[in-house]
Design an enzyme around this catalytic site. Sequence first.
Site, PDB file in Angstrom:
ATOM      1  N   CYS A   1      -0.887   4.218   9.828  1.00 19.36           N
ATOM      2  CA  CYS A   1       0.240   3.311  10.020  1.00 19.36           C
ATOM      3  C   CYS A   1      -0.185   2.126  10.862  1.00 19.36           C
ATOM      4  O   CYS A   1      -0.981   2.253  11.773  1.00 19.36           O
ATOM      5  CB  CYS A   1       1.373   4.010  10.764  1.00 19.36           C
ATOM      6  SG  CYS A   1       2.185   5.220   9.765  1.00 19.36           S
TER       7      CYS A   1
ATOM      8  N   CYS B   1       7.016  -7.541   6.590  1.00 19.52           N
ATOM      9  CA  CYS B   1       8.231  -7.103   7.297  1.00 19.52           C
ATOM     10  C   CYS B   1       8.771  -8.281   8.089  1.00 19.52           C
ATOM     11  O   CYS B   1       7.995  -9.012   8.702  1.00 19.52           O
ATOM     12  CB  CYS B   1       7.894  -5.943   8.243  1.00 19.52           C
ATOM     13  SG  CYS B   1       9.344  -5.213   9.042  1.00 19.52           S
TER      14      CYS B   1
ATOM     15  N   CYS C   1       2.532  -3.732  15.729  1.00 21.14           N
ATOM     16  CA  CYS C   1       2.417  -3.390  14.312  1.00 21.14           C
ATOM     17  C   CYS C   1       1.781  -4.528  13.534  1.00 21.14           C
ATOM     18  O   CYS C   1       2.225  -5.671  13.625  1.00 21.14           O
ATOM     19  CB  CYS C   1       3.801  -3.097  13.747  1.00 21.14           C
ATOM     20  SG  CYS C   1       3.800  -2.860  11.956  1.00 21.14           S
TER      21      CYS C   1
ATOM     22  N   GLU D   1       0.811  -1.209   0.000  1.00 17.37           N
ATOM     23  CA  GLU D   1       0.000   0.000   0.000  1.00 17.37           C
ATOM     24  C   GLU D   1       0.841   1.254   0.000  1.00 17.37           C
ATOM     25  O   GLU D   1       1.943   1.272   0.552  1.00 17.37           O
ATOM     26  CB  GLU D   1      -0.887   0.022   1.252  1.00 17.37           C
ATOM     27  CG  GLU D   1      -1.945  -1.045   1.193  1.00 17.37           C
ATOM     28  CD  GLU D   1      -2.913  -0.986   2.358  1.00 17.37           C
ATOM     29  OE1 GLU D   1      -3.894  -1.714   2.316  1.00 17.37           O
ATOM     30  OE2 GLU D   1      -2.674  -0.217   3.302  1.00 17.37           O
TER      31      GLU D   1
ATOM     32  N   SER E   1      12.035   4.766  15.197  1.00 20.34           N
ATOM     33  CA  SER E   1      10.899   4.261  15.980  1.00 20.34           C
ATOM     34  C   SER E   1      11.411   3.841  17.352  1.00 20.34           C
ATOM     35  O   SER E   1      11.784   2.693  17.556  1.00 20.34           O
ATOM     36  CB  SER E   1      10.271   3.069  15.253  1.00 20.34           C
ATOM     37  OG  SER E   1       9.743   3.497  14.024  1.00 20.34           O
ATOM     38  N   LEU E   2      11.398   4.786  18.282  1.00 22.00           N
ATOM     39  CA  LEU E   2      11.968   4.511  19.607  1.00 22.00           C
ATOM     40  C   LEU E   2      10.946   3.781  20.487  1.00 22.00           C
ATOM     41  O   LEU E   2      11.210   2.691  20.978  1.00 22.00           O
ATOM     42  CB  LEU E   2      12.433   5.824  20.239  1.00 22.00           C
ATOM     43  CG  LEU E   2      13.205   5.671  21.538  1.00 22.00           C
ATOM     44  CD1 LEU E   2      14.498   4.890  21.357  1.00 22.00           C
ATOM     45  CD2 LEU E   2      13.504   7.048  22.153  1.00 22.00           C
ATOM     46  N   HIS E   3       9.828   4.408  20.737  1.00 25.75           N
ATOM     47  CA  HIS E   3       8.653   3.789  21.378  1.00 25.75           C
ATOM     48  C   HIS E   3       8.812   3.391  22.849  1.00 25.75           C
ATOM     49  O   HIS E   3       7.819   2.998  23.480  1.00 25.75           O
ATOM     50  CB  HIS E   3       8.158   2.552  20.611  1.00 25.75           C
ATOM     51  CG  HIS E   3       7.821   2.814  19.178  1.00 25.75           C
ATOM     52  ND1 HIS E   3       7.188   3.947  18.735  1.00 25.75           N
ATOM     53  CD2 HIS E   3       8.043   2.070  18.056  1.00 25.75           C
ATOM     54  CE1 HIS E   3       7.026   3.882  17.427  1.00 25.75           C
ATOM     55  NE2 HIS E   3       7.539   2.773  16.986  1.00 25.75           N
TER      56      HIS E   3
ATOM     57  N   CYS F   1       3.276   8.232   1.805  1.00 24.23           N
ATOM     58  CA  CYS F   1       3.850   7.204   2.668  1.00 24.23           C
ATOM     59  C   CYS F   1       4.090   5.972   1.793  1.00 24.23           C
ATOM     60  O   CYS F   1       3.148   5.390   1.262  1.00 24.23           O
ATOM     61  CB  CYS F   1       2.879   6.920   3.802  1.00 24.23           C
ATOM     62  SG  CYS F   1       3.440   5.652   4.926  1.00 24.23           S
TER      63      CYS F   1
ATOM     64  N   CYS G   1       7.540  -6.258  15.421  1.00 26.66           N
ATOM     65  CA  CYS G   1       7.123  -5.327  16.468  1.00 26.66           C
ATOM     66  C   CYS G   1       5.706  -5.718  16.899  1.00 26.66           C
ATOM     67  O   CYS G   1       4.841  -5.938  16.047  1.00 26.66           O
ATOM     68  CB  CYS G   1       7.169  -3.894  15.957  1.00 26.66           C
ATOM     69  SG  CYS G   1       8.816  -3.459  15.343  1.00 26.66           S
TER      70      CYS G   1
ATOM     71  N   GLY H   1       7.127  -2.447   5.824  1.00 25.58           N
ATOM     72  CA  GLY H   1       8.499  -2.921   5.690  1.00 25.58           C
ATOM     73  C   GLY H   1       9.525  -2.065   6.383  1.00 25.58           C
ATOM     74  O   GLY H   1       9.249  -0.958   6.835  1.00 25.58           O
ATOM     75  N   GLU H   2      10.738  -2.606   6.480  1.00 29.33           N
ATOM     76  CA  GLU H   2      11.850  -1.908   7.112  1.00 29.33           C
ATOM     77  C   GLU H   2      12.800  -1.456   5.996  1.00 29.33           C
ATOM     78  O   GLU H   2      13.516  -2.281   5.405  1.00 29.33           O
ATOM     79  CB  GLU H   2      12.544  -2.852   8.107  1.00 29.33           C
ATOM     80  CG  GLU H   2      13.875  -2.359   8.640  1.00 29.33           C
ATOM     81  CD  GLU H   2      13.841  -0.933   9.188  1.00 29.33           C
ATOM     82  OE1 GLU H   2      13.069  -0.640  10.112  1.00 29.33           O
ATOM     83  OE2 GLU H   2      14.604  -0.087   8.668  1.00 29.33           O
TER      84      GLU H   2
ATOM     85  N   SER I   1      12.117   6.180   7.876  1.00 29.28           N
ATOM     86  CA  SER I   1      11.868   5.714   9.238  1.00 29.28           C
ATOM     87  C   SER I   1      12.424   4.312   9.422  1.00 29.28           C
ATOM     88  O   SER I   1      12.153   3.404   8.632  1.00 29.28           O
ATOM     89  CB  SER I   1      10.354   5.709   9.511  1.00 29.28           C
ATOM     90  OG  SER I   1      10.087   5.129  10.773  1.00 29.28           O
TER      91      SER I   1
ATOM     92  N   ASN J   1      -2.819   2.809  16.666  1.00 30.46           N
ATOM     93  CA  ASN J   1      -3.942   2.378  15.830  1.00 30.46           C
ATOM     94  C   ASN J   1      -4.222   0.919  16.121  1.00 30.46           C
ATOM     95  O   ASN J   1      -3.472   0.052  15.685  1.00 30.46           O
ATOM     96  CB  ASN J   1      -3.581   2.511  14.354  1.00 30.46           C
ATOM     97  CG  ASN J   1      -3.698   3.931  13.898  1.00 30.46           C
ATOM     98  OD1 ASN J   1      -4.782   4.512  13.928  1.00 30.46           O
ATOM     99  ND2 ASN J   1      -2.584   4.505  13.514  1.00 30.46           N
TER     100      ASN J   1
END
Length: 375
Positions: free
Chosen positions: A350, A120, A127, A100, A230-232, A113, A124, A176-177, A208, A307
């Site tokens: 996301c 991926c 995700c 997408e 992406s620390l989180h 985006c 995570c 994806g990364e 990112s 989300n």
Amino acid sequence: MDAVETTTPTRKNLIGLSRAALGEEIAALGEKPFRAKQLWHWIYHRGETDFAAMTTLAKSFREKLTEHFVLDRPDVARHQVSEDRTQKWLLRTEGGHLIESVHIPEEDRGALCISSQVGCTLTCTFCHTGTQRLVRNLEPGEIVGQFMLARDALGEWPTPTDGGRMLSNIVMMGMGEPLYNFENVKTALKIVMDEEGIALSRRRITLSTSGVVPMIQRCGDELKVDLAVSLHAVTDEIRNRLVPLNKKHPIEELLAACRAYPGASNARRITFEYVMLKDVNDSDADARALVALLQGIPAKVNLIPFNAWPGAPYECSSNNRIHAFARIVNDGGLSAPVRRPRGRDIFAACGQLKSDTVKKRKSELLKEQAAGAAA
Ligand code: SAH
Ligand code: SF4
């Protein structure tokens, strides 16, 4: 089978070839190198998809091009426009996998985006993309193709020079990364940044990463784009749970790579993404620890309301909690905007880059089963 069907599959798509690779194709046709430059301009400045319309090229050359090549965009399986004008394209890649891209419009600009992989390999836990088993790297043409398709839809060819474009920025934040598909992402972004084509400034591109530490330096040296991380979480214990890659590259190592990121400065800060998960990483103490952790790094924080997706093991923090958290980070001297949810009605956010597709496939399957039973 008729002649068209037998010849079409052998024609190569030129979208996604680097300038050097395009030059080689043109040389193989026996044409002079400056023809490749002219062709590049038609493809990436004008956005032309029909060789026959490239009137500055000799007719015989145009015919040769038509015979050997195409300028295909990705196949659109579904296109949706949200109430807030966010657009989402579900694209079918070769082999039938779905990816997408999402266009998020602002008043006088907008970001696309872009996805870098099908699925991926990282997992995570918050995700949805990470729950997809099937993974393949996208080819450069499939990455640039997402941009070209959006620009077709927005009617922004030839590349506007006055700045007022709705497709003004790229965020490599789709599926994806990107740092696990660095070579292809690099080829694609070099095409997008090429001054004789799309000419998007590297300052309008943000990549990112979930923290692929060994690739961060190369990203800065070779692409020079803005970095988002992406620390989180503020402790390794929590981050190990949210972003399992942290077990390999813990927070300290990740932040050291950020401190050394080529080109980062107060004018070009690194964005630290922080997904707000209720009772997991959203306390006042977490906010204060975040400020302390980012000391000395030219940083800004992006707070992302989680989300939720069906079966997700987390909930989003409350609005009050998110704003209390933001205030502490702000008081600590860091900008900390809360990301506004966009395109909610079309699941464009996301981490939801799969749910709708899966649902649709399921409903199609049910319909097929029902049809089968009726027959
Ligand atoms: N793989 C890269 C880029 C794609 S994900 C990365 O992880 O950075 C883009 C951003 O969306 C990341 O910050 C990711 O952590 C975040 N994200 C993923 N799922 C989410 C969800 N369900 N809710 C909110 N943000 C999510
Ligand atoms: Fe992959 Fe990024 Fe999702 Fe993690 S957040 S699983 S790295 S796409």
